[in-house]
Scaffold this active site. Structure first.
Site, mmCIF file in Angstrom:
data_model
loop_
_atom_site.group_PDB
_atom_site.id
_atom_site.type_symbol
_atom_site.label_atom_id
_atom_site.label_comp_id
_atom_site.label_asym_id
_atom_site.label_seq_id
_atom_site.Cartn_x
_atom_site.Cartn_y
_atom_site.Cartn_z
ATOM 1 C CB CYS A 91 68.466 -8.235 -11.770
ATOM 2 S SG CYS A 91 69.599 -8.171 -12.857
ATOM 3 C CB VAL A 92 68.180 -10.567 -6.421
ATOM 4 C CG1 VAL A 92 67.042 -10.961 -5.948
ATOM 5 C CG2 VAL A 92 69.194 -11.667 -7.150
#
Length: 104
Positions: free
Chosen positions: A103-104
């Site tokens: 996840c960014v």
């Protein structure tokens, strides 16, 4: 380690606001975290959150969106409806778990 007060109690968080100590979490805190990101919890929301928590306890890492969909039997489209825009990140936040890998 930064701390903040949520629902009247002090919790440990990281720079992005995710809890760093999952044992500080309970469902009342989860409900407050959901409110903070604009998610109104239903029974189906709680089923997804409980899956995340149990899978984390078993595997030691926050499940990815794909794992929640395949192992937890939550259709991906439904997860986007329940937790709009960034479901994996939002579910982890509400569940008091680290942001999933990738996840960014």
């Amino acid at each position: 380690m930064p701390t903040t007060t949520i629902a009247g109690r002090t919790v440990d968080i990281n720079d992005e606001g995710f809890l760093t100590n999952p044992s500080q979490w309970d469902e009342s805190l989860g409900a407050e975290l959901a409110t903070l990101i604009g998610v109104e919890m239903s029974d189906r929301h709680w089923q997804a959150i409980r899956f995340l928590r149990s899978d984390f306890a078993e595997k030691g890492e926050t499940p990815t969106l794909r794992r929640v969909a395949t192992v937890g039997n939550f259709p991906t489209k439904e997860l986007f409806d329940l937790f709009p825009k960034k479901p994996a990140k939002k579910m982890a936040y509400v569940a008091g778990l680290p942001k999933p890998k990738g996840c960014v």
